[in-house]
Design a protein around this motif. Structure first.
Motif, PDB file in Angstrom:
ATOM      1  N   ALA A 236      37.591  33.127  57.592  1.00  0.00           N
ATOM      2  CA  ALA A 236      38.721  33.756  56.908  1.00  0.00           C
ATOM      3  C   ALA A 236      38.767  35.256  57.096  1.00  0.00           C
ATOM      4  O   ALA A 236      39.841  35.861  57.140  1.00  0.00           O
ATOM      5  CB  ALA A 236      38.687  33.404  55.419  1.00  0.00           C
ATOM      6  N   ASP A 237      37.611  35.909  57.222  1.00  0.00           N
ATOM      7  CA  ASP A 237      37.599  37.367  57.301  1.00  0.00           C
ATOM      8  C   ASP A 237      38.051  37.888  58.654  1.00  0.00           C
ATOM      9  O   ASP A 237      38.301  39.084  58.807  1.00  0.00           O
ATOM     10  CB  ASP A 237      36.216  37.918  56.962  1.00  0.00           C
ATOM     11  N   THR A 238      38.163  37.011  59.668  1.00  0.00           N
ATOM     12  CA  THR A 238      38.641  37.445  60.980  1.00  0.00           C
ATOM     13  C   THR A 238      39.875  36.669  61.408  1.00  0.00           C
ATOM     14  O   THR A 238      40.147  36.515  62.599  1.00  0.00           O
ATOM     15  CB  THR A 238      37.535  37.304  62.053  1.00  0.00           C
ATOM     16  N   SER A 239      40.642  36.160  60.447  1.00  0.00           N
ATOM     17  CA  SER A 239      41.837  35.359  60.747  1.00  0.00           C
ATOM     18  C   SER A 239      43.024  35.852  59.922  1.00  0.00           C
ATOM     19  O   SER A 239      42.851  36.466  58.864  1.00  0.00           O
ATOM     20  CB  SER A 239      41.592  33.877  60.451  1.00  0.00           C
ATOM     21  N   LEU A 240      44.226  35.565  60.414  1.00  0.00           N
ATOM     22  CA  LEU A 240      45.478  35.923  59.739  1.00  0.00           C
ATOM     23  C   LEU A 240      46.407  34.721  59.745  1.00  0.00           C
ATOM     24  O   LEU A 240      46.351  33.898  60.668  1.00  0.00           O
ATOM     25  CB  LEU A 240      46.166  37.094  60.458  1.00  0.00           C
ATOM     26  N   ALA A 241      47.281  34.648  58.757  1.00  0.00           N
ATOM     27  CA  ALA A 241      48.274  33.573  58.716  1.00  0.00           C
ATOM     28  C   ALA A 241      49.595  34.126  58.199  1.00  0.00           C
ATOM     29  O   ALA A 241      49.611  34.939  57.277  1.00  0.00           O
ATOM     30  CB  ALA A 241      47.793  32.437  57.813  1.00  0.00           C
ATOM     31  N   GLN A 242      50.695  33.683  58.806  1.00  0.00           N
ATOM     32  CA  GLN A 242      52.008  34.088  58.318  1.00  0.00           C
ATOM     33  C   GLN A 242      53.050  33.080  58.750  1.00  0.00           C
ATOM     34  O   GLN A 242      52.937  32.440  59.806  1.00  0.00           O
ATOM     35  CB  GLN A 242      52.377  35.480  58.839  1.00  0.00           C
ATOM     36  N   ARG A 243      54.058  32.932  57.917  1.00  0.00           N
ATOM     37  CA  ARG A 243      55.179  32.071  58.264  1.00  0.00           C
ATOM     38  C   ARG A 243      56.023  32.751  59.342  1.00  0.00           C
ATOM     39  O   ARG A 243      56.263  33.951  59.312  1.00  0.00           O
ATOM     40  CB  ARG A 243      56.025  31.824  57.019  1.00  0.00           C
ATOM     41  N   VAL A 244      56.482  31.981  60.315  1.00  0.00           N
ATOM     42  CA  VAL A 244      57.349  32.533  61.370  1.00  0.00           C
ATOM     43  C   VAL A 244      58.774  32.618  60.822  1.00  0.00           C
ATOM     44  O   VAL A 244      59.282  31.604  60.321  1.00  0.00           O
ATOM     45  CB  VAL A 244      57.318  31.638  62.627  1.00  0.00           C
TER      46      VAL A 244
END
Length: 242
Positions: free
Chosen positions: A234-242
């Motif tokens: 989790a500390d080296t990942s990102l998430a976002q809705r397109v």
């Protein structure tokens, strides 16, 4: 002198500011962040982008901090190769952070900077350039709420692993309604990214939840994809809705 206000100090805003002739334009960049971001994933710089960077004097510095992306292949979800380049494409992989720093350093000394959150186009200038992203306040203020960004059903998740990619695995893996990418990152690391249909919320998606969704979505994909996701944190990942 033509006064120009550029709303947004990201890649687009800084690139435009670096290209405008300081003998003709009086440029101000308005950005809500006080500092450049400190984290970001990799971007592919194709030859056309490299020529643009060379024009403003930013290419040499970026080339020294880049990786080559010429070994990328296109595969289906199982890992079967569908297409492979038969020659070097001349594509460089650069960190978004390094790209922003190089563009920022390329700005003419005459460019003024202002830290401010913009709700409406600045007044008193001849030209306003809205470079404030997908959720542009400039666009909505000029053309109405009907131009507000609309959500797609896709979630984008990406990250970096502190190890190099396994030999023979870099490329994109295309499935039904999803894709997954594996490539090298600066510093001998692995850059990975995924996009797939998801019913996750519109914003503020917890990264741990996004990683769990991603692992479940790609559980029947190529072993290389599953191994990357098993190592993602989790500390080296990102998430976002397109």
């Amino acid at each position: 002198m033509i006064p120009v206000s550029i709303v947004g100090g990201g890649i687009a805003g800084l690139a435009v500011a670096a290209c405008l002739d300081p003998q003709r334009f009086e440029v101000t960049v308005v950005e809500q962040r006080a500092e450049l971001p400190a984290v970001g994933t990799m971007l592919a710089m194709w030859p056309g982008a490299q020529r643009a960077l060379d024009r403003i004097g930013a290419l040499d510095e970026l080339r020294a901090q880049s990786v080559t992306l010429d070994a990328m292949r296109l595969r289906d979800g199982s890992g079967r190769v569908l297409a492979a380049p038969d020659a070097d494409l001349g594509v460089l992989g650069v960190s978004r952070v390094d790209l922003l720093r190089a563009l920022d350093a390329a700005l003419p000394a005459s460019v003024a900077r202002r830290t401010q959150r913009v709700a409406a186009p600045p007044a008193g200038v001849d030209l306003v350039i809205g470079a404030d992203g997908v959720h542009s306040a400039t666009r909505r203020a000029a053309w109405g709420e009907g131009t507000r960004a609309r959500l797609t059903p896709y979630l984008a998740v990406r990250g970096v692993l502190n190890r190099p990619p396994e030999p023979g695995t870099p490329g994109e893996y295309w499935g039904r309604g999803d894709l997954f990418g594996i490539g090298p990152a600066v510093g001998g690391r692995t850059n990975w990214y995924a996009a797939f249909r998801s019913d996750a919320g519109a914003s503020g998606i917890p990264i741990a939840e996004a990683l769990a969704q991603t692992a479940a979505r790609y559980s029947d994909h190529a072993p290389a994809v599953r191994r990357v996701l098993a190592a993602a944190t989790a500390d080296t990942s990102l998430a976002q809705r397109v």
